[in-house]
Design a protein around this motif. Structure first.
Motif, PDB file in Angstrom:
ATOM      1  N   LEU A 394       0.868  -1.181   0.000  1.00  0.00           N
ATOM      2  CA  LEU A 394       0.000   0.000   0.000  1.00  0.00           C
ATOM      3  C   LEU A 394       0.902   1.226   0.000  1.00  0.00           C
ATOM      4  CD1 LEU A 394      -3.202   0.688   2.020  1.00  0.00           C
ATOM      5  CD2 LEU A 394      -1.345   2.347   2.135  1.00  0.00           C
ATOM      6  N   SER A 395       0.707   2.096  -0.998  1.00  0.00           N
ATOM      7  CA  SER A 395       1.587   3.252  -1.184  1.00  0.00           C
ATOM      8  C   SER A 395       0.926   4.537  -0.710  1.00  0.00           C
ATOM      9  CB  SER A 395       1.970   3.382  -2.661  1.00  0.00           C
ATOM     10  OG  SER A 395       2.703   4.565  -2.889  1.00  0.00           O
ATOM     11  N   GLN A 396       1.729   5.445  -0.131  1.00  0.00           N
ATOM     12  CA  GLN A 396       1.180   6.762   0.191  1.00  0.00           C
ATOM     13  C   GLN A 396       0.986   7.576  -1.085  1.00  0.00           C
ATOM     14  OE1 GLN A 396       3.919  10.060   1.562  1.00  0.00           O
ATOM     15  NE2 GLN A 396       4.995   8.341   2.496  1.00  0.00           N
ATOM     16  N   VAL A 397       1.669   7.197  -2.184  1.00  0.00           N
ATOM     17  CA  VAL A 397       1.426   7.790  -3.503  1.00  0.00           C
ATOM     18  C   VAL A 397       0.410   6.884  -4.186  1.00  0.00           C
ATOM     19  CG1 VAL A 397       2.461   8.548  -5.678  1.00  0.00           C
ATOM     20  CG2 VAL A 397       3.798   8.636  -3.559  1.00  0.00           C
ATOM     21  N   GLN A 398      -0.860   7.215  -4.076  1.00  0.00           N
ATOM     22  CA  GLN A 398      -1.935   6.286  -4.428  1.00  0.00           C
ATOM     23  C   GLN A 398      -1.916   5.874  -5.897  1.00  0.00           C
ATOM     24  OE1 GLN A 398      -4.914   8.946  -2.878  1.00  0.00           O
ATOM     25  NE2 GLN A 398      -5.091   7.831  -0.946  1.00  0.00           N
ATOM     26  N   LEU A 402      -3.120   2.338  -7.862  1.00  0.00           N
ATOM     27  CA  LEU A 402      -4.456   2.519  -8.434  1.00  0.00           C
ATOM     28  C   LEU A 402      -4.346   3.251  -9.763  1.00  0.00           C
ATOM     29  CD1 LEU A 402      -6.375   3.752  -5.246  1.00  0.00           C
ATOM     30  CD2 LEU A 402      -6.404   1.436  -6.181  1.00  0.00           C
ATOM     31  N   GLN A 403      -5.138   2.815 -10.747  1.00  0.00           N
ATOM     32  CA  GLN A 403      -5.141   3.454 -12.059  1.00  0.00           C
ATOM     33  C   GLN A 403      -6.276   4.476 -12.105  1.00  0.00           C
ATOM     34  OE1 GLN A 403      -2.884   2.793 -14.642  1.00  0.00           O
ATOM     35  NE2 GLN A 403      -3.826   4.564 -15.612  1.00  0.00           N
ATOM     36  N   ASN A 450      -7.610   5.429  -0.470  1.00  0.00           N
ATOM     37  CA  ASN A 450      -6.864   4.595   0.469  1.00  0.00           C
ATOM     38  C   ASN A 450      -7.669   3.372   0.887  1.00  0.00           C
ATOM     39  OD1 ASN A 450      -4.195   5.298   0.900  1.00  0.00           O
ATOM     40  ND2 ASN A 450      -4.484   5.546   3.087  1.00  0.00           N
ATOM     41  N   MET A 451      -8.996   3.541   0.990  1.00  0.00           N
ATOM     42  CA  MET A 451      -9.854   2.395   1.311  1.00  0.00           C
ATOM     43  C   MET A 451      -9.775   1.347   0.204  1.00  0.00           C
ATOM     44  SD  MET A 451     -12.000   1.108   3.443  1.00  0.00           S
ATOM     45  CE  MET A 451     -12.935   2.283   4.381  1.00  0.00           C
ATOM     46  N   GLU A 469       2.000   4.621   5.285  1.00  0.00           N
ATOM     47  CA  GLU A 469       0.998   5.578   5.774  1.00  0.00           C
ATOM     48  C   GLU A 469      -0.432   5.092   5.481  1.00  0.00           C
ATOM     49  OE1 GLU A 469       1.726   7.928   7.632  1.00  0.00           O
ATOM     50  OE2 GLU A 469       3.719   8.674   7.190  1.00  0.00           O
ATOM     51  N   PRO A 470      -0.783   3.896   5.961  1.00  0.00           N
ATOM     52  CA  PRO A 470      -2.100   3.345   5.607  1.00  0.00           C
ATOM     53  C   PRO A 470      -3.275   4.124   6.184  1.00  0.00           C
ATOM     54  CG  PRO A 470      -1.065   2.012   7.303  1.00  0.00           C
ATOM     55  CD  PRO A 470      -0.031   2.987   6.839  1.00  0.00           C
ATOM     56  N   THR A 471      -3.076   4.889   7.283  1.00  0.00           N
ATOM     57  CA  THR A 471      -4.203   5.620   7.879  1.00  0.00           C
ATOM     58  C   THR A 471      -4.423   6.994   7.255  1.00  0.00           C
ATOM     59  OG1 THR A 471      -2.784   6.545   9.615  1.00  0.00           O
ATOM     60  CG2 THR A 471      -3.900   4.471  10.108  1.00  0.00           C
ATOM     61  N   SER A 472      -3.549   7.406   6.332  1.00  0.00           N
ATOM     62  CA  SER A 472      -3.686   8.753   5.767  1.00  0.00           C
ATOM     63  C   SER A 472      -5.031   8.899   5.057  1.00  0.00           C
ATOM     64  CB  SER A 472      -2.542   9.049   4.790  1.00  0.00           C
ATOM     65  OG  SER A 472      -2.592   8.197   3.682  1.00  0.00           O
ATOM     66  N   HIS A 473      -5.724   9.986   5.323  1.00  0.00           N
ATOM     67  CA  HIS A 473      -7.034  10.336   4.748  1.00  0.00           C
ATOM     68  C   HIS A 473      -8.179   9.456   5.262  1.00  0.00           C
ATOM     69  CE1 HIS A 473      -4.873  12.899   1.927  1.00  0.00           C
ATOM     70  NE2 HIS A 473      -4.214  11.864   1.470  1.00  0.00           N
TER      71      HIS A 473
END
Length: 582
Positions: A394-398, A402-403, A450-451, A469-473
């Motif tokens: 899981l990236s903090q740069v979404q 994700l596309q 992020n979800m 940073e999985p909890t960001s946003h």
């Protein structure tokens, strides 16, 4: 004062608000909370520029009200070749330059009256920013945020967290009537988060802050605005008191709901008996009695209390797991180094076993994300990942995972789901239902993205999770659901996080960046280190007691033991009073 009355607004695919009303008054520091995708950022856009949005209802804002704004996605302009001090003082400098130009024009002008009027307006603008004392004001803000050392540093060399704080300071120093900040805490390390807390608490004007950060919520605000399911409620007081009020209401509503359910069940039996009698006996009075009972039952159902703010459904996050690697070493790092413009990390050595849950902790810009990304890529001699490890990232740069051009449905088909129905059934557990599944990912909020990352990680059946940073946003409900999923997970987790609560509630130990290398620290020592720097010595013990009592209340409610729950509420109230006094 800002006044919103009966405001309604919707997009073609989603209704956001239905007749919401609230006020913001002088001196209020307001936290704006709500689940991801509920429309918080859109409401901010409406407040800042009402003319761009077609809404029903009434919005009253003084035409002279100056609004300052800090975006959740702010980034430094690489073309800005200036120091931190020059960047913060840009507005002051522009006004000074304008005054100097007016002085020069006075020597040659034939229209002194209009020039004097312009001079007075410019002088008023300077006074509103602190007048000639603006340099001292900047120094005070920098000292308050522990960033005085950055005064002469170029803004282009700042970390993301440092730049966010500098932006907050810059906006505050313009003395807006209302300051709006949209998730200013995202990606801030704990030291910078503490600096943000000091900046918020020292600000004299009105504040409206979108945040899901539990540390800020517990220590910064005197009003809560909660947006949920198209509705809003206001609470005058801090978040701890608001949460306590919700818990009290939850107990009351559940007790009423249980009593009503019993009454409805009793009337169901009566109606069934009357139907059987009416079927076998041709008696008009029996039919009328049946209709009366049915109508009464319908009224009972209609008045069941619905509480959108009390019992919000948490997403059902569950990290499945691939092959069990027993007690194997899944990650081995030996003599690892990382550098960009300067050396970030060197001589880094550690091992992660197959059931370890580990947080990598350190200030912004010290190479934590680079290390995690290099572990995921697994293409360096200094990093060895077990051959049977199945890794999810899981990236903090979404955009890395994700596309943006995909719809949600297509994203999960690409991830290996066989049918759209399978995707729909799976994502319902994460709160994605209906038309939103047809939306493109680029249109989603940061929390929703992020979800989706969490949903992809959970579906991967990995035995090694790398979470940046999985909890960001994420909203508070999802943060708590994520903590539970982490605790229940049987594999290995390496998590980069600045969220103190997620670290202490879910990790076994921490790896701390220290003088360009990494050292291991027990969770007990980590808690002591954080609390010794930022809290009263009794705060940790009281907070742990508070959490324990809240869990006991939740357990009592599951057993419908309302008397025990009410007794525990009294104990909880006492602990909250102790916390508030510290």
């Amino acid at each position: 004062m800002i006044k919103v009355e009966h405001l309604s607004f919707s997009f073609p695919q989603k209704e956001l608000y239905t007749g919401i009303s609230f006020t913001l008054e002088e001196g209020q520091h307001c936290a704006f909370i709500g689940t991801s995708g509920s429309g918080k950022s859109t409401l901010i856009e409406i407040l800042m520029d009402p003319e761009k949005h077609l809404f029903d209802g009434k919005l009253e804002i003084d035409p002279n009200c100056r609004i300052g704004y800090v975006s959740q996605f702010s980034q430094v302009d690489p073309a800005k070749d200036m120091t931190v001090f020059e960047y913060i003082s840009e507005e002051f400098t522009k006004i000074q330059e304008k005054l100097n130009a007016i002085y020069a024009e006075m020597a040659t002008t034939s229209d002194m009256d209009s020039l004097m009027e312009e001079y007075q307006l410019t002088l008023d603008a300077l006074e509103s920013l602190g007048g000639d004392d603006f340099e001292s004001l900047i120094h005070k803000k920098l000292n308050l945020a522990n960033l005085a050392k950055l005064k002469d540093v170029s803004v282009t060399s700042l970390s993301g967290g440092e730049f966010k704080l500098i932006q907050v300071m810059k906006e505050m120093l313009t003395n807006p009537d209302l300051m709006i900040m949209d998730e200013p805490d995202v990606f801030l390390d704990f030291e910078n988060l503490n600096s943000l807390k000091k900046l918020i608490n020292s600000h004299k004007g009105m504040l409206l802050v979108v945040t899901h950060n539990r540390y800020l919520l517990n220590h910064c605000f005197n009003k809560i605005i909660h947006l949920e399911n198209t509705e809003i409620q206001e609470f005058d007081g801090g978040y701890i008191e608001y949460h306590f009020s919700l818990l009290q209401t939850k107990i009351e509503l559940q007790e009423i709901a249980v009593a009503e359910a019993e009454e409805i069940e009793r009337y169901d039996h009566i109606i069934d008996n009357l139907r059987e009698i009416a079927t076998n006996v041709a008696d008009a009075s029996r039919g009328r009695a049946l209709k009366a009972r049915v109508k009464y039952q319908e009224r009972l159902e209609a008045r069941r209390i619905k509480a959108p703010f009390v019992d919000i459904k948490q997403p059902d996050i569950g990290f499945g797991m691939g092959p069990d690697l027993e007690d194997a070493v899944v990650i081995k790092v030996e003599d690892y180094s990382a550098a960009f413009d300067e050396l970030l990390l060197e001589n880094v050595n550690f091992e992660i076993k197959s059931t370890d849950k580990v947080a990598i902790i350190g200030p912004n810009g010290t190479g934590k994300t680079t290390l995690l990304r290099d572990i995921f890529r697994n293409n360096q001699e200094s990093i060895e990942v077990h051959t049977d490890a199945k890794v999810a990232y899981l990236s903090q740069v979404q955009g890395e995972t994700l596309q943006d051009s995909n719809t949600i449905l297509h994203e999960f088909i690409d991830a290996g789901f066989k049918t759209y129905d399978e995707v729909r059934a799976y994502l319902a557990n994460y709160g994605f239902e209906g038309e939103i599944l047809e939306q493109k990912i680029e249109s989603l909020s940061g929390g929703e993205k992020n979800m989706l990352q969490l949903a992809k990680v959970a579906a991967s059946q990995a035995n090694l999770l790398l979470l940046d940073e999985p909890t960001s946003h994420l909203d508070l409900y999802t943060q708590i659901a994520l903590e539970k999923a982490i605790i229940d997970y049987k594999g290995a987790i390496v998590m980069v996080s600045h969220d103190f609560y997620s670290v202490v509630n879910g990790m076994d130990y921490v790896l701390i960046v220290d003088h360009k290398t990494i050292r291991k620290m027990s969770m007990r020592k980590f808690r002591q280190m954080i609390y010794a720097s930022h809290f009263d010595k009794d705060y940790l013990e009281i907070e742990q007691k508070k959490k324990s009592v809240e869990m006991q209340i939740e357990s009592a409610l599951k057993d419908t033991d309302f008397e025990t729950a009410k007794g525990l509420v009294d104990e909880l109230e006492g602990l909250i009073k102790q916390l508030s006094a510290l």
